[in-house]
Scaffold this motif. Structure first.
Motif, PDB file in Angstrom:
ATOM      1  N   GLU A 322     -30.358 -36.309  14.381  1.00  0.00           N
ATOM      2  CA  GLU A 322     -30.273 -37.151  13.193  1.00  0.00           C
ATOM      3  C   GLU A 322     -30.501 -38.617  13.521  1.00  0.00           C
ATOM      4  N   LYS A 323     -30.285 -38.981  14.778  1.00  0.00           N
ATOM      5  CA  LYS A 323     -30.411 -40.383  15.156  1.00  0.00           C
ATOM      6  C   LYS A 323     -31.157 -40.494  16.480  1.00  0.00           C
ATOM      7  N   LYS A 363     -37.560 -41.593  17.277  1.00  0.00           N
ATOM      8  CA  LYS A 363     -36.172 -41.528  17.736  1.00  0.00           C
ATOM      9  C   LYS A 363     -36.080 -41.449  19.261  1.00  0.00           C
ATOM     10  N   GLU A 408     -35.568 -50.176  16.230  1.00  0.00           N
ATOM     11  CA  GLU A 408     -34.919 -50.113  14.924  1.00  0.00           C
ATOM     12  C   GLU A 408     -35.880 -50.572  13.838  1.00  0.00           C
ATOM     13  N   TYR A 410     -36.086 -47.297  13.443  1.00  0.00           N
ATOM     14  CA  TYR A 410     -36.509 -45.976  13.906  1.00  0.00           C
ATOM     15  C   TYR A 410     -37.292 -45.213  12.844  1.00  0.00           C
TER      16      TYR A 410
END
Length: 497
Positions: A322-323, A363, A408, A410
Motif C-alpha cells: 500500500e505504501k 513505490k 513523494e 509516490y
C-alpha cells in the motif's frame, strides 16, 4: 513509537553483531548473526522492519544493481503445462485444492506423475524465448527448475523424475536440458538470470514417504520419529541446489519457493496459516547460501517469506504494498490467472501491465511478471503481443523507470512519480481504460524549484507550465490530448535547468 524504534534498533544490532545475552549460568543464550533465535525476535515486526540487510559487500552491490532493473519475468513450465492446470497444486491434499474430473486423489496423483511419459514440448525454442524476454524490456529472467511436484526441468543427478529421463519423450531432444538452454540463451541477450526452486518436493520419498499418506503440503511422516529420512531430504535438497548454482553458468538470483519448509523459530504471524507442521524443517540455509556464493560471489538469495539474512528482498505475491517500502522488494504477479499455462486464460492488457509496473516502481519496487508456455513449449499470441507492446513503451519511456528512485508523493490519483538525482523527476500519467482525452492541465506535485524545463519524455516536446504552491501545473496541448490518452502511460519529465 519510541519503544518500537528502540526494539527495531536492538534487533538490528543483535543480528548484525551477534551480541551475547547472558541470563544466568544455567540459562545462557548466545545469539549469533545467523541464529534463528535472532530473527525470531522480529516476528511481531512488519516485514520491512524485520528485514535484514546483507553484510556481504558483493551481495549489497548486486542488490543495488538489481533494484535498478525494475522489471523481470518469471517463467513457469512443467507437467502442469501439458495438462493446462494451475501448477502442481492439485497434488496437495488440502480442502481448497480441486481435481476436476477425479473423485480419487491417488488416481489423480498417479496420472499426474505419469504425464512425464508424454511430456514433449517440441516447439521449445530458447533463442526465440530469449529475444522475447529482451524485447519486452525486462532486465532479468527467473526460470522454474522445479515446482512443488518435484518434476525437474534440468538434468539432475538425484532423481529420475526429470525432463531428461529416458521415459520422457522430450529427453531425446538435443535441447532436453531445458533450464540450461533457457539460461544460456537469456544470458546471450544480456539479461540477468535467476533460478526458481521449490524447497518442498511432493514426489521424493524423503518428503512424501509413500508409507504414510500425505495430509497436507508438509512431510507425510513425523520427521522427529524418522530423523534419518528427513536428513536424506535435507541432503537431497542441498545437493540439487548445489547442482543449480555450480553447473549452469552464472546465476544472479536463487529464488526459493515453499516457505513452509523453514526453521520453526522463524514462523511469524503472517506465515502461521501456511506453516502448521509442528516440527522444525530447517534445511540449513546458511550452508546452502555459503556454498552457492563460494562459486557465485554476490549471488542474491531469496528464501521467500522466511525472515532473515537469506531473504535478500521481499516478494509480495499477486499484490503490491500500500505504501513505498524502504527495503528491497519485488511484486510477483501473473499476466493471466496462473503462473503456468492454462487454456483460455484471461490476460491483462498492455495498458494494465504498464500501469502495474508504474505503480510498483513508484513505490520503490520491481515487477516480476509471471507467464508460462503450453505443453508444446509455445507461448500464447497474447503473451507475445503484450510483451512486445510493453517493450515498445519502455523503449520510449524507460528513462522514467530503470534505475530510478521513488519520490513523494509516490502515487497520487492517475500519476506515479519517480526521480533521478536531485534535479529530475518524472510524472507518469496513466490514462483510464476508457479515457478519450487527457485533461488540459495536470497538477504535478514536486519540490523542484527555480528554472524548470518540462517536456514529454517520449518526444522531448516542451510543455508550457506554471509553478504553483507545492508543484507545477502542466498544460497538455489540445492537439495531443486524444492521441496521448490512447497510450499505455504518458511521461512528463521535469528538470531543473
Amino acid at each position: 513509537m519510541k519503544l518500537k524504534l528502540i526494539l527495531v534498533l536492538l534487533v538490528s544490532l543483535i543480528i548484525r553483531t551477534g551480541i551475547v545475552l547472558a541470563q544466568d549460568d544455567k540459562n545462557k543464550t548466545t545469539i549469533a548473526p545467523d541464529d534463528p533465535a535472532a530473527v525470531a525476535l522480529t516476528k511481531n515486526l512488519s516485514e520491512e522492519e524485520a528485514y535484514v540487510w546483507p553484510k556481504d559487500p558483493k551481495v549489497m552491490e548486486n542488490l543495488k544493481k538489481w533494484q535498478g532493473y525494475k522489471f523481470g519475468l518469471l517463467i513457469h513450465m512443467g507437467l502442469y503445462s501439458e495438462l493446462g492446470i494451475v501448477e502442481s497444486w492439485a497434488m496437495c491434499p488440502e480442502d481448497w485444492c480441486s481435481r476436476p474430473g477425479y473423485d480419487d486423489y491417488y488416481q489423480f496423483c498417479n496420472d499426474y506423475r505419469n504425464t512425464k511419459n508424454r511430456f514433449n514440448p517440441v516447439n521449445f525454442d530458447p533463442e526465440k524465448w530469449a529475444k522475447m524476454f529482451k524485447n519486452s524490456g525486462a532486465k532479468y529472467m527467473i526460470y522454474s527448475s522445479k515446482h512443488h511436484d518435484g518434476f525437474c526441468l534440468y538434468d539432475t543427478k538425484y532423481t529420475d523424475f526429470k525432463v531428461t529421463d529416458k521415459s520422457v519423450p522430450f529427453s531425446a531432444n538435443p535441447k532436453s536440458n531445458v533450464l540450461k538452454e533457457v539460461l544460456d540463451a537469456t544470458r546471450k541477450e544480456g539479461l540477468a538470470t535467476g533460478v526458481y526452486f521449490s524447497k518442498p518436493d511432493w514426489t521424493t520419498p524423503y518428503f512424501w514417504w509413500p508409507y504414510y499418506p500425505p495430509k497436507d503440503r508438509n512431510p507425510s511422516y513425523d520427521i522427529t520419529k524418522h530423523p534419518e529420512r528427513w536428513q536424506k531430504f535435507v541432503e537431497f535438497t542441498q545437493n540439487q541446489l548445489n547442482e543449480l548454482t555450480t553447473e549452469y553458468g552464472k546465476v544472479d538470483i536463487l529464488w526459493l519457493d515453499g516457505c513452509w519448509v523453514m526453521p520453526k523459530a522463524l514462523i511469524n504471524e503472517k506465515l502461521a496459516e501456511f506453516c502448521k507442521y509442528p516440527h522444525d524443517m530447517d534445511i540449513n540455509m546458511k550452508l546452502i547460501a555459503e556454498r552457492a556464493r563460494f562459486h557465485q560471489p554476490g549471488m542474491l538469495v531469496v528464501d521467500r517469506w522466511v525472515p532473515g539474512e537469506y531473504e535478500n528482498y521481499l516478494t509480495p505475491e499477486q499484490k503490491t504494498p500500500e505504501k513505498a517500502l524502504p527495503v528491497p522488494w519485488e511484486s510477483c504477479i501473473t499476466m493471466g490467472g496462473a503462473w503456468g499455462w492454462v487454456k483460455n486464460d484471461n490476460y491483462k492488457s498492455s495498458k494494465e501491465l504498464v500501469h502495474l509496473l508504474v505503480s510498483i516502481v513508484a513505490k520503490g519496487g520491481n515487477l516480476l511478471l509471471g507467464v508460462g508456455p503450453d505443453g508444446k513449449g509455445e507461448f500464447e499470441p497474447k503473451v507475445y503481443e503484450n510483451l512486445e507492446l510493453l517493450g515498445k513503451w519502455l523503449e520510449a519511456n524507460g528513462e522514467a523507470i530503470y534505475e530510478t528512485n521513488p519520490v513523494e508523493p509516490y502515487l497520487e490519483g492517475k500519476v506515479g512519480y519517480t526521480a533521478k538525482g536531485e534535479n529530475t523527476i518524472y510524472a507518469i500519467y496513466m490514462p483510464a481504460k476508457d479515457e478519450v482525452e487527457m485533461p488540459a492541465e495536470i497538477n504535478i506535485q514536486t519540490n523542484l524549484n527555480g528554472k524548470l524545463r518540462v517536456t514529454l519524455l517520449e518526444s522531448n516536446q516542451k510543455l508550457n507550465s506554471k509553478t504553483v504552491d507545492g508543484g507545477v501545473v502542466v498544460t497538455i496541448p489540445q492537439k495531443l490530448r486524444t492521441e496521448l490518452a490512447k497510450k499505455e502511460a504518458v511521461v512528463i519529465r521535469i528538470s531543473r535547468e
